[in-house]
Scaffold this active site. Structure first.
Site, PDB file in Angstrom:
ATOM      1  N   ARG A  16       0.835  -1.196   0.000  1.00 64.37           N
ATOM      2  CA  ARG A  16       0.000   0.000   0.000  1.00 64.37           C
ATOM      3  C   ARG A  16       0.871   1.247   0.000  1.00 64.37           C
ATOM      4  O   ARG A  16       2.031   1.231   0.394  1.00 64.37           O
ATOM      5  CB  ARG A  16      -0.932   0.002   1.222  1.00 64.37           C
ATOM      6  CG  ARG A  16      -1.955  -1.130   1.194  1.00 64.37           C
ATOM      7  CD  ARG A  16      -2.926  -0.942   0.033  1.00 64.37           C
ATOM      8  NE  ARG A  16      -3.805  -2.069  -0.184  1.00 64.37           N
ATOM      9  CZ  ARG A  16      -3.744  -2.890  -1.218  1.00 64.37           C
ATOM     10  NH1 ARG A  16      -2.822  -2.746  -2.130  1.00 64.37           N
ATOM     11  NH2 ARG A  16      -4.608  -3.872  -1.362  1.00 64.37           N
ATOM     12  N   CYS A  17       0.259   2.328  -0.449  1.00 69.04           N
ATOM     13  CA  CYS A  17       0.900   3.626  -0.554  1.00 69.04           C
ATOM     14  C   CYS A  17       1.627   3.957   0.751  1.00 69.04           C
ATOM     15  O   CYS A  17       1.044   3.771   1.820  1.00 69.04           O
ATOM     16  CB  CYS A  17      -0.162   4.677  -0.860  1.00 69.04           C
ATOM     17  SG  CYS A  17       0.486   6.321  -1.185  1.00 69.04           S
ATOM     18  N   PRO A  18       2.860   4.379   0.663  1.00 66.20           N
ATOM     19  CA  PRO A  18       3.643   4.807  -0.499  1.00 66.20           C
ATOM     20  C   PRO A  18       4.590   3.735  -1.048  1.00 66.20           C
ATOM     21  O   PRO A  18       5.413   4.038  -1.906  1.00 66.20           O
ATOM     22  CB  PRO A  18       4.443   5.978   0.055  1.00 66.20           C
ATOM     23  CG  PRO A  18       4.780   5.544   1.442  1.00 66.20           C
ATOM     24  CD  PRO A  18       3.525   4.789   1.905  1.00 66.20           C
ATOM     25  N   ASP A  43      -2.906  -1.642  -5.413  1.00 76.02           N
ATOM     26  CA  ASP A  43      -3.250  -0.465  -4.620  1.00 76.02           C
ATOM     27  C   ASP A  43      -3.884   0.579  -5.537  1.00 76.02           C
ATOM     28  O   ASP A  43      -3.243   1.038  -6.484  1.00 76.02           O
ATOM     29  CB  ASP A  43      -1.992   0.100  -3.962  1.00 76.02           C
ATOM     30  CG  ASP A  43      -2.257   1.328  -3.105  1.00 76.02           C
ATOM     31  OD1 ASP A  43      -3.437   1.709  -2.943  1.00 76.02           O
ATOM     32  OD2 ASP A  43      -1.288   1.909  -2.591  1.00 76.02           O
TER      33      ASP A  43
END
Length: 79
Positions: A16-18, A43
């Site tokens: 998931r981000c980042p 994502d």
């Protein structure tokens, strides 16, 4: 995938981000100009982050498939 030749594959499924963009940056940094990186991601943030990363870092987003996960991106390394 597509018929575009790829030099390196980056699987970011489950991240998931980042993390996907951070790994993309780290991977592409070690590639030669003109080489193609294929990224596999799930994502939803990558649909915004990967194109922005390419524009900001002067890489070329050759193709993307973002209609349904897993998302696929083909990036040609710039300078």
């Amino acid at each position: 995938m597509t018929d575009l030749p790829v030099d390196k594959i980056l699987d970011t499924l489950g991240l998931r981000c980042p993390e996907p963009v951070m790994l993309t940056r780290k991977t592409i940094r070690h590639m030669q100009q003109g080489e193609i990186l294929f990224i596999l991601a799930d994502d939803p943030a990558t649909t915004r982050d990967i194109p922005s990363f390419c524009e900001f870092m002067d890489h070329q987003l050759l193709k993307s498939k973002t209609d349904t996960p897993p998302y696929e991106y083909w990036i040609k390394k710039g300078i």
